[in-house]
Design an enzyme around this catalytic site. Structure first.
Site, PDB file in Angstrom:
ATOM      1  CE  LYS A  87     -69.211  25.242  87.912  1.00 20.59           C
ATOM      2  NZ  LYS A  87     -70.429  24.513  88.318  1.00 20.59           N
TER       3      LYS A  87
HETATM    4  C1  E4P Z   1     -70.603  21.440  86.773  1.00 20.79           C
HETATM    5  O1  E4P Z   1     -70.000  22.005  87.646  1.00 20.79           O
HETATM    6  C2  E4P Z   1     -72.056  21.540  86.555  1.00 20.79           C
HETATM    7  O2  E4P Z   1     -72.650  22.055  87.714  1.00 20.79           O
HETATM    8  C3  E4P Z   1     -72.728  20.240  86.310  1.00 20.79           C
HETATM    9  O3  E4P Z   1     -71.866  19.149  86.447  1.00 20.79           O
HETATM   10  C4  E4P Z   1     -73.627  20.217  85.133  1.00 20.79           C
HETATM   11  O4  E4P Z   1     -74.250  18.975  85.075  1.00 20.79           O
HETATM   12  P1  E4P Z   1     -75.578  18.695  84.248  1.00 20.79           P
HETATM   13  O5  E4P Z   1     -75.199  18.528  82.826  1.00 20.79           O
HETATM   14  O6  E4P Z   1     -76.102  17.408  84.839  1.00 20.79           O
HETATM   15  O7  E4P Z   1     -76.488  19.861  84.471  1.00 20.79           O
END
Ligand code: E4P
Length: 217
Positions: A87
Site C-alpha cells: 500500500k
Molecule cells: C483504506 O484502506 C483505509 O484503511 C480505510 O478504509 C480508512 O478508513 P477510515 O476513514 O474509516 O479510517
C-alpha cells in the site's frame, strides 16, 4: 464485487473469513496501532498472521515517504507472503514507486485517493488497486460516492485494469451504493459486512416458520 475487511483485528478477520464471503484485508498504520501492534518486527509478524487468517489479498502500508524508502519497505513487505499487496500513498514519490513496483510485478494499492485526477495518475502508473476514501469525503460534505462514479467512468473509457477499491466505508448503505455504481472492491468494518444480512422481516418470518413447525410436530 470483492469484500475486504478494513481492520488489523485477527478475531474480526476470522469472523468474516468464517462467513465465507471475505476476499481480503486492508490495514493501515492507524489500524495496526489500534490493535497495539507496534515495532517493525511485531508489525511484520502480524501481517503474516493476517495472511494465514484469510484467503486473499492483504494490503500492508509503507510508512516511508521518499522513493528509496518506499521501494525498500515495499520489497520487504512483498517478500513476506504472496498475499501481500504493497500500500503506497498518493504522493509524487509514491507514483514513481507504483511504476517501479508495477514493472517488477509487485502488486500495489494506492491509498489516500480523494480525486479523479489522483485515481487516473495511479492507474497510469500501474497500480493494482486504487483506494478512494469515500467516508472521509462524506465527512467533509463532499460526495464520496460521486468520486467512485467518476473513477469508474474514466477507467472504463480506457479499459484500465486497476481495480477500484472503495475505502473508508462506514456502513451497509455505502456497500450497496458502491456495488450499484460498479466499484470492484469495497473495504469496510465487520459491521458493514454482517449488517447486510439484517432485516426485521427475515427475523419475523423465521420466528413464525419455526412456531408453525412446532405446532405441527
Ligand atoms: C483504506 O484502506 C483505509 O484503511 C480505510 O478504509 C480508512 O478508513 P477510515 O476513514 O474509516 O479510517
Amino acid at each position: 464485487m470483492k469484500f475486504f475487511i478494513d481492520t488489523a483485528n485477527l478475531n474480526q478477520i476470522k469472523d468474516a473469513q468464517e462467513l465465507g464471503v471475505l476476499d481480503g484485508v486492508t490495514t493501515n498504520p492507524s489500524l495496526m496501532a489500534k490493535e497495539g501492534i507496534t515495532g517493525r518486527k511485531n508489525i511484520l509478524k502480524h501481517y503474516i498472521d493476517i495472511c494465514k487468517a484469510v484467503d486473499g489479498d492483504v494490503s500492508a502500508e509503507v510508512i516511508s515517504v521518499d522513493f528509496d524508502g518506499i521501494i525498500k519497505e515495499g520489497e520487504e513487505l512483498a517478500a513476506l507472503h504472496p498475499q501481500i499487496v504493497v500500500k503506497v500513498p498518493m504522493i509524487k514519490e509514491g507514483v514513481r514507486a507504483l511504476k517501479y513496483f508495477s514493472d517488477k510485478n509487485i502488486r500495489t494499492n494506492c491509498t489516500l485517493i480523494f480525486s479523479a485526477g489522483q485515481a487516473l495518475l495511479a492507474a497510469k502508473a500501474g497500480a493494482t488497486y486504487v483506494s478512494p476514501f469515500i467516508g472521509r469525503l462524506d465527512d467533509i460534505s463532499t460526495d464520496g460516492l460521486g468520486l467512485i462514479v467518476e473513477i469508474r467512468e474514466i477507467y472504463d473509457n480506457y479499459a484500465f485494469e486497476t481495480e477500484i477499491l472503495a475505502a473508508s466505508i462506514r456502513h451497509t448503505m455505502h456497500v450497496i451504493q458502491c456495488a450499484k455504481v460498479g466499484a470492484d472492491v469495497m473495504t469496510g468494518p465487520l459491521s458493514s459486512i454482517v449488517g447486510l444480512l439484517k432485516h426485521p422481516l427475515t427475523d419475523i418470518g423465521l420466528k413464525k416458520f419455526l412456531e408453525d413447525y412446532k405446532k405441527g410436530n
